[in-house]
Motif scaffolding. Structure first.
Motif, PDB file in Angstrom:
ATOM      1  N   GLU A 138      53.374  17.602 102.447  1.00  0.00           N
ATOM      2  CA  GLU A 138      52.553  16.571 101.810  1.00  0.00           C
ATOM      3  C   GLU A 138      52.535  16.723 100.292  1.00  0.00           C
ATOM      4  OE1 GLU A 138      48.741  15.064 103.664  1.00  0.00           O
ATOM      5  OE2 GLU A 138      47.923  16.263 102.018  1.00  0.00           O
ATOM      6  N   ALA A 139      52.254  17.926  99.802  1.00  0.00           N
ATOM      7  CA  ALA A 139      52.176  18.137  98.361  1.00  0.00           C
ATOM      8  C   ALA A 139      53.508  17.833  97.686  1.00  0.00           C
ATOM      9  CB  ALA A 139      51.748  19.578  98.069  1.00  0.00           C
ATOM     10  N   ASP A 140      54.589  18.238  98.312  1.00  0.00           N
ATOM     11  CA  ASP A 140      55.920  17.970  97.751  1.00  0.00           C
ATOM     12  C   ASP A 140      56.176  16.477  97.626  1.00  0.00           C
ATOM     13  OD1 ASP A 140      58.826  18.585  97.145  1.00  0.00           O
ATOM     14  OD2 ASP A 140      59.068  17.532  99.053  1.00  0.00           O
ATOM     15  N   CYS A 141      55.861  15.732  98.668  1.00  0.00           N
ATOM     16  CA  CYS A 141      56.132  14.290  98.653  1.00  0.00           C
ATOM     17  C   CYS A 141      55.207  13.546  97.694  1.00  0.00           C
ATOM     18  CB  CYS A 141      56.004  13.723 100.062  1.00  0.00           C
ATOM     19  SG  CYS A 141      57.326  14.255 101.179  1.00  0.00           S
ATOM     20  N   PHE A 142      53.933  13.926  97.645  1.00  0.00           N
ATOM     21  CA  PHE A 142      53.020  13.295  96.687  1.00  0.00           C
ATOM     22  C   PHE A 142      53.506  13.517  95.256  1.00  0.00           C
ATOM     23  CE2 PHE A 142      48.968  13.580  99.540  1.00  0.00           C
ATOM     24  CZ  PHE A 142      49.394  12.460 100.241  1.00  0.00           C
ATOM     25  N   LEU A 143      53.898  14.745  94.957  1.00  0.00           N
ATOM     26  CA  LEU A 143      54.318  15.057  93.594  1.00  0.00           C
ATOM     27  C   LEU A 143      55.598  14.327  93.228  1.00  0.00           C
ATOM     28  CD1 LEU A 143      53.990  16.677  90.993  1.00  0.00           C
ATOM     29  CD2 LEU A 143      55.169  18.591  92.104  1.00  0.00           C
ATOM     30  N   ARG A 144      56.584  14.341  94.107  1.00  0.00           N
ATOM     31  CA  ARG A 144      57.854  13.681  93.782  1.00  0.00           C
ATOM     32  C   ARG A 144      57.698  12.173  93.691  1.00  0.00           C
ATOM     33  NH1 ARG A 144      61.563  13.798  97.012  1.00  0.00           N
ATOM     34  NH2 ARG A 144      60.580  14.664  98.874  1.00  0.00           N
ATOM     35  N   ALA A 145      56.797  11.599  94.484  1.00  0.00           N
ATOM     36  CA  ALA A 145      56.547  10.158  94.389  1.00  0.00           C
ATOM     37  C   ALA A 145      55.892   9.818  93.057  1.00  0.00           C
ATOM     38  CB  ALA A 145      55.667   9.701  95.551  1.00  0.00           C
ATOM     39  N   TYR A 146      54.963  10.650  92.620  1.00  0.00           N
ATOM     40  CA  TYR A 146      54.301  10.407  91.337  1.00  0.00           C
ATOM     41  C   TYR A 146      55.308  10.473  90.192  1.00  0.00           C
ATOM     42  CZ  TYR A 146      51.123  10.990  87.385  1.00  0.00           C
ATOM     43  OH  TYR A 146      50.473  10.838  86.178  1.00  0.00           O
ATOM     44  N   ILE A 147      56.193  11.452  90.246  1.00  0.00           N
ATOM     45  CA  ILE A 147      57.210  11.569  89.198  1.00  0.00           C
ATOM     46  C   ILE A 147      58.145  10.374  89.228  1.00  0.00           C
ATOM     47  CG2 ILE A 147      59.202  12.926  88.438  1.00  0.00           C
ATOM     48  CD1 ILE A 147      57.699  15.411  89.520  1.00  0.00           C
ATOM     49  N   ALA A 148      58.549   9.967  90.431  1.00  0.00           N
ATOM     50  CA  ALA A 148      59.505   8.864  90.562  1.00  0.00           C
ATOM     51  C   ALA A 148      58.925   7.533  90.125  1.00  0.00           C
ATOM     52  CB  ALA A 148      59.989   8.767  92.005  1.00  0.00           C
ATOM     53  N   TYR A 149      57.639   7.300  90.413  1.00  0.00           N
ATOM     54  CA  TYR A 149      57.081   5.959  90.229  1.00  0.00           C
ATOM     55  C   TYR A 149      55.974   5.858  89.189  1.00  0.00           C
ATOM     56  CZ  TYR A 149      59.870   4.682  94.217  1.00  0.00           C
ATOM     57  OH  TYR A 149      60.934   4.449  95.051  1.00  0.00           O
ATOM     58  N   ARG A 150      55.590   6.984  88.580  1.00  0.00           N
ATOM     59  CA  ARG A 150      54.529   6.905  87.584  1.00  0.00           C
ATOM     60  C   ARG A 150      54.839   7.683  86.315  1.00  0.00           C
ATOM     61  NH1 ARG A 150      50.425   3.208  86.919  1.00  0.00           N
ATOM     62  NH2 ARG A 150      48.736   4.110  85.693  1.00  0.00           N
ATOM     63  N   GLU A 151      55.310   8.908  86.440  1.00  0.00           N
ATOM     64  CA  GLU A 151      55.503   9.744  85.251  1.00  0.00           C
ATOM     65  C   GLU A 151      56.812  10.532  85.351  1.00  0.00           C
ATOM     66  OE1 GLU A 151      53.267  13.273  82.708  1.00  0.00           O
ATOM     67  OE2 GLU A 151      52.169  12.304  84.335  1.00  0.00           O
ATOM     68  N   PRO A 152      57.937   9.877  85.089  1.00  0.00           N
ATOM     69  CA  PRO A 152      59.232  10.558  85.201  1.00  0.00           C
ATOM     70  C   PRO A 152      59.360  11.772  84.284  1.00  0.00           C
ATOM     71  CG  PRO A 152      59.522   8.181  85.098  1.00  0.00           C
ATOM     72  CD  PRO A 152      58.085   8.443  84.776  1.00  0.00           C
ATOM     73  N   GLY A 153      58.629  11.782  83.177  1.00  0.00           N
ATOM     74  CA  GLY A 153      58.730  12.879  82.228  1.00  0.00           C
ATOM     75  C   GLY A 153      57.710  13.987  82.443  1.00  0.00           C
ATOM     76  N   MET A 154      57.111  14.040  83.592  1.00  0.00           N
ATOM     77  CA  MET A 154      56.100  15.073  83.870  1.00  0.00           C
ATOM     78  C   MET A 154      56.699  16.468  83.672  1.00  0.00           C
ATOM     79  SD  MET A 154      53.905  15.526  87.388  1.00  0.00           S
ATOM     80  CE  MET A 154      52.329  16.389  87.408  1.00  0.00           C
ATOM     81  N   THR A 155      56.017  17.290  82.916  1.00  0.00           N
ATOM     82  CA  THR A 155      56.566  18.619  82.613  1.00  0.00           C
ATOM     83  C   THR A 155      56.543  19.530  83.836  1.00  0.00           C
ATOM     84  OG1 THR A 155      54.446  19.581  81.952  1.00  0.00           O
ATOM     85  CG2 THR A 155      55.713  18.419  80.254  1.00  0.00           C
ATOM     86  N   GLY A 156      57.444  20.498  83.820  1.00  0.00           N
ATOM     87  CA  GLY A 156      57.470  21.463  84.910  1.00  0.00           C
ATOM     88  C   GLY A 156      56.182  22.246  85.016  1.00  0.00           C
TER      89      GLY A 156
END
Length: 279
Positions: A138-156
């Motif tokens: 769940e955490a992996d998918c939530f995070l990758r979806a947020y990066i893909a569709y909201r904040e592509p430049g999210m820092t590591g």
């Protein structure tokens, strides 16, 4: 149209069924300054990530058995998605007391979720190993979806902070050895993949989830795009296990359509959107 879309979204996630207002001085489990507040605040990404998470979670025989044996997945394939949305909203944005009450309620339900796999192996929803799998997917998918569709430049660093924050919730749920960084999560996935399976039961539950009919014709195209985007978001090895690997040339079209849909949803939710599903 705006009201129709917003009302359908509220119905889908059960908005308004919980009181999320916090007293002054009560930050809840995470607090307004947390990365979890930001990631979970985008409805479009959360829905896409939620679909990907459910599809990934069911690849573990123990997680699938809990759904197969103890839920109404045939009659209500979207039920678990709704329950997940409400749990995430309450534990993220609600007062501390509500978060702990939700956790206690889910743990109490888990006490009655047990049985035997088709090969004779016993399973239990209270198993820390199984709880960790459900959490990590769940955490992996939530995070990758947020990066893909909201904040592509999210820092590591912020990605790792999100995973560390969510690990706190996982441990409260009873999970053990929870990865708290992207590196630890990647290692976890490599180790657990030998336990994952796809069989007739996986196919049946996945088909029910992805084939659920829309309750409103006006939002049917949106639902279809979100489901398709959820499949596309899955880890490549998970999509391959499902037999639903998305071709290289199809990915840009799916992302484009999902981004356009996300824009429509954010527009629809801009008015009177409760914090739990703010887009």
């Amino acid at each position: 149209m705006r009201d129709t879309i917003r009302d359908e979204i509220h119905r889908l996630v059960g908005a308004g069924q919980m009181k999320l207002a916090r007293e002054p001085g009560d930050p809840g489990l995470f607090g307004p300054g947390s990365v979890a507040w930001q990631v979970h605040g985008d409805f479009s990404a959360m829905m896409i990530g939620g679909v990907a998470a459910l599809m990934t979670q069911m690849l573990h025989p123990g997680a699938l058995a809990g759904v197969w044996d103890h839920s109404d997945w045939e009659k209500n394939p979207a039920g678990r998605l709704k329950r997940t949305a409400q749990f995430v909203a309450g534990t993220t944005y609600g007062p501390t007391a509500l978060a702990h009450a939700q956790i206690a309620r889910v743990r109490a339900v888990h006490e009655h979720v047990s049985g035997t796999l088709p090969d004779g192996t016993p399973y239990s929803a209270t198993d820390p190993h199984l709880l960790t799998w459900v959490h990590v997917a769940e955490a992996d998918c939530f995070l990758r979806a947020y990066i893909a569709y909201r904040e592509p430049g999210m820092t590591g660093a912020r990605q790792d902070r999100y995973l560390a924050e969510m690990a706190v919730l996982a441990r409260l749920m009873g999970a053990g050895d929870v990865p708290e960084s992207r590196r630890a999560m990647a290692a976890y996935f490599r180790e657990i993949r030998a336990e994952l399976r796809f069989d007739g039961r996986t196919h049946a539950v996945a088909t029910a989830l992805l084939g659920q009919p829309a309750t409103n014709g006006a939002t049917a195209p949106i639902q279809a795009l979100l489901l398709q985007a959820g499949v596309e978001l899955m880890q490549p090895w998970a999509a391959t296990l499902h037999g639903r690997a998305v071709g290289t040339f199809s990915r840009p079209a799916i992302r484009f359509g999902a981004n356009a849909t996300a824009g429509v949803l954010r527009w629809a939710l801009a008015a009177r959107a409760p914090k739990a599903i703010e887009a």
